[in-house]
Write an enzyme that holds these catalytic residues in place. Structure first.
Site, PDB file in Angstrom:
ATOM      1  N   LYS A  44       0.838  -1.200   0.000  1.00 33.43           N
ATOM      2  CA  LYS A  44       0.000   0.000   0.000  1.00 33.43           C
ATOM      3  C   LYS A  44       0.871   1.247   0.000  1.00 33.43           C
ATOM      4  O   LYS A  44       2.068   1.196   0.278  1.00 33.43           O
ATOM      5  CB  LYS A  44      -0.922  -0.003   1.226  1.00 33.43           C
ATOM      6  CG  LYS A  44      -0.182   0.031   2.556  1.00 33.43           C
ATOM      7  CD  LYS A  44      -1.143   0.031   3.724  1.00 33.43           C
ATOM      8  CE  LYS A  44      -0.375   0.080   5.053  1.00 33.43           C
ATOM      9  NZ  LYS A  44      -1.273   0.182   6.217  1.00 33.43           N
ATOM     10  N   TYR A 280      14.897  30.445   6.437  1.00 32.51           N
ATOM     11  CA  TYR A 280      13.787  31.252   6.934  1.00 32.51           C
ATOM     12  C   TYR A 280      13.818  31.402   8.453  1.00 32.51           C
ATOM     13  O   TYR A 280      14.021  30.435   9.183  1.00 32.51           O
ATOM     14  CB  TYR A 280      12.449  30.618   6.529  1.00 32.51           C
ATOM     15  CG  TYR A 280      12.184  30.627   5.045  1.00 32.51           C
ATOM     16  CD1 TYR A 280      12.237  31.799   4.311  1.00 32.51           C
ATOM     17  CD2 TYR A 280      11.861  29.451   4.381  1.00 32.51           C
ATOM     18  CE1 TYR A 280      11.981  31.801   2.953  1.00 32.51           C
ATOM     19  CE2 TYR A 280      11.601  29.438   3.025  1.00 32.51           C
ATOM     20  CZ  TYR A 280      11.663  30.624   2.309  1.00 32.51           C
ATOM     21  OH  TYR A 280      11.407  30.621   0.962  1.00 32.51           O
TER      22      TYR A 280
END
Length: 405
Positions: A44, A280
């Site tokens: 999956k 940042y």
């Protein structure tokens, strides 16, 4: 070692190498821990980020006779002829919502999990118009509280499934459930769920269900709880060489090898003075004159922003740490005055053979689990498949029995 054709022309910004020889070896190692049970390779979420179809093919080559998926779209992709998965390998899907592609899954021979009456009604309606009976596995909620049928509703679901079976609409092929805390050794819910599973399967069988398989063992249960193996085991993360829980042991403790190595090429190396802010918010400021290296991967590629200031990277033989914020496309490491050339390899995680960090190291840095680290690596990062082998097609008999590889 060989790469996929598309990967040869992929840019060198970054790459996730997927060692299929390691995956095959992991499957063989895991099969030895449950010699009496069939093996379902769970692929999956695009094979936990590794690539569902290449990993499914490798698992089958190493002895898997079932493939497990979450969504019907995943199951239908595995079942498609172009996947190369032999038709006698069973494929199971367990996460359905109303209006799903029931008929397509029935006609593709997918084993369909049903947890409630609404799903059984939609499935039987679709199956009546299909060219074959549906293959249905009834899921019991033994205590996880997620998908699965509650014990109080189990008699109704079992009775309705048997009615549909007698009408020739479906065949009940399996009874199954899922653990909540198998990765926590000694947790009281483990024994409670196992008892409930035995009770619910015994009830269904007493009513006339004759399942091909009964199963509840995920990776941690397969590795540490042999009494849970029943007829089939469903390893997921362990197949990719990642331990399901540090409390249970490391990958090496279980004889498993991580399959994915994530690396990038340094985009820039430059000298900066002391007191220079980095990325940042300037959450990192250089303590003195140093060199910075730019790693061209970021949270847009699946590198967790929560690991800002802590995520480890191997550059030029030394561990470095993400300096400042991890941005969408890039982050910076302080090289401490070293000056590797632009294009030098930066290894975020791998098996650890060369001293590089592992996915577990990144999980600790981000405050998460290693499952998330490998699964979240995005489609901008090309997968490069190493040690691919052709999947031998067999004309009769079960696929991938011991000795095939």
């Amino acid at each position: 070692m060989n790469e996929t054709a598309t990967a040869r022309t992929a840019p060198l910004r970054a790459r996730a190498e997927i060692d299929l020889a390691a995956l095959r070896a992991n499957v063989r190692t895991l099969r030895e821990k449950a010699p009496g049970a069939a093996f379902m390779a769970v692929v999956k979420a695009d094979g936990y980020g590794h690539g569902a179809i290449p990993c499914a093919r490798a698992a089958v080559a190493a002895g898997a006779t079932w493939i497990g998926t979450a969504t019907p779209e995943e199951a239908l992709a595995i079942r498609a002829p172009k996947s190369g998965i032999p038709a006698d390998v069973r494929v199971m899907c367990w996460l359905w919502t109303p209006g799903g592609p029931w008929r397509e899954a029935v006609e593709a021979g997918v084993d369909i999990s049903v947890s409630g009456m609404w799903a059984l009604r939609e499935l039987t309606d679709a199956a009546r118009g299909a060219s074959r009976p549906a293959r249905v596995q009834l899921k019991a909620d033994t205590g996880l509280g997620r998908n699965g049928c509650q014990p109080a509703d189990w008699p109704e679901l079992v009775a309705a499934a048997l009615d549909a079976e007698r009408a020739g609409v479906l065949t009940v092929t399996g009874l199954w459930s899922h653990f909540a805390c198998a990765d926590e050794p000694g947790h009281p819910s483990i024994a409670a769920q196992l008892t409930r599973f035995r009770e619910m399967t015994a009830y269904a069988e007493a009513q006339g269900v004759r399942p091909e398989v009964r199963h509840i063992a995920n990776s941690p249960a397969m590795l540490t709880l042999p009494e849970t193996h029943f007829d089939l085991v469903r390893p997921g993360i362990a197949m990719y060489g990642v331990s399901p829980s540090p409390e249970l042991g490391t990958s090496a403790d279980f004889g498993l090898r991580p399959v994915m190595t994530l690396s990038a090429s340094l985009a820039l190396v430059k000298q900066v003075p002391g007191g220079h802010g980095v990325s940042y918010g300037h959450h990192y400021v250089t303590p003195g004159e140093t060199t910075l290296g730019l790693v061209p991967l970021g949270y847009g590629d699946g590198v967790p922003r929560h690991a800002s200031g802590a995520g480890p990277v191997l550059v030029d033989g030394k561990w470095r740490t993400a300096a400042g914020r991890i941005a969408m496309d890039q982050f910076v490491v302080d090289l401490g005055g070293d000056e590797p050339a632009p294009g030098a390899e930066a290894v975020l995680f791998g098996p650890g053979d060369r001293g590089e960090p592992t996915a577990e190291d990144w999980a600790q840095a981000a405050g998460t689990i290693a499952y998330e680290i490998v699964t979240r690596i995005g489609s901008r990062v090309p997968r490069v498949y190493l040690n691919e082998e052709p999947l031998v097609q067999v004309s009769e008999g079960p696929v991938g029995q011991p000795g095939d590889e």
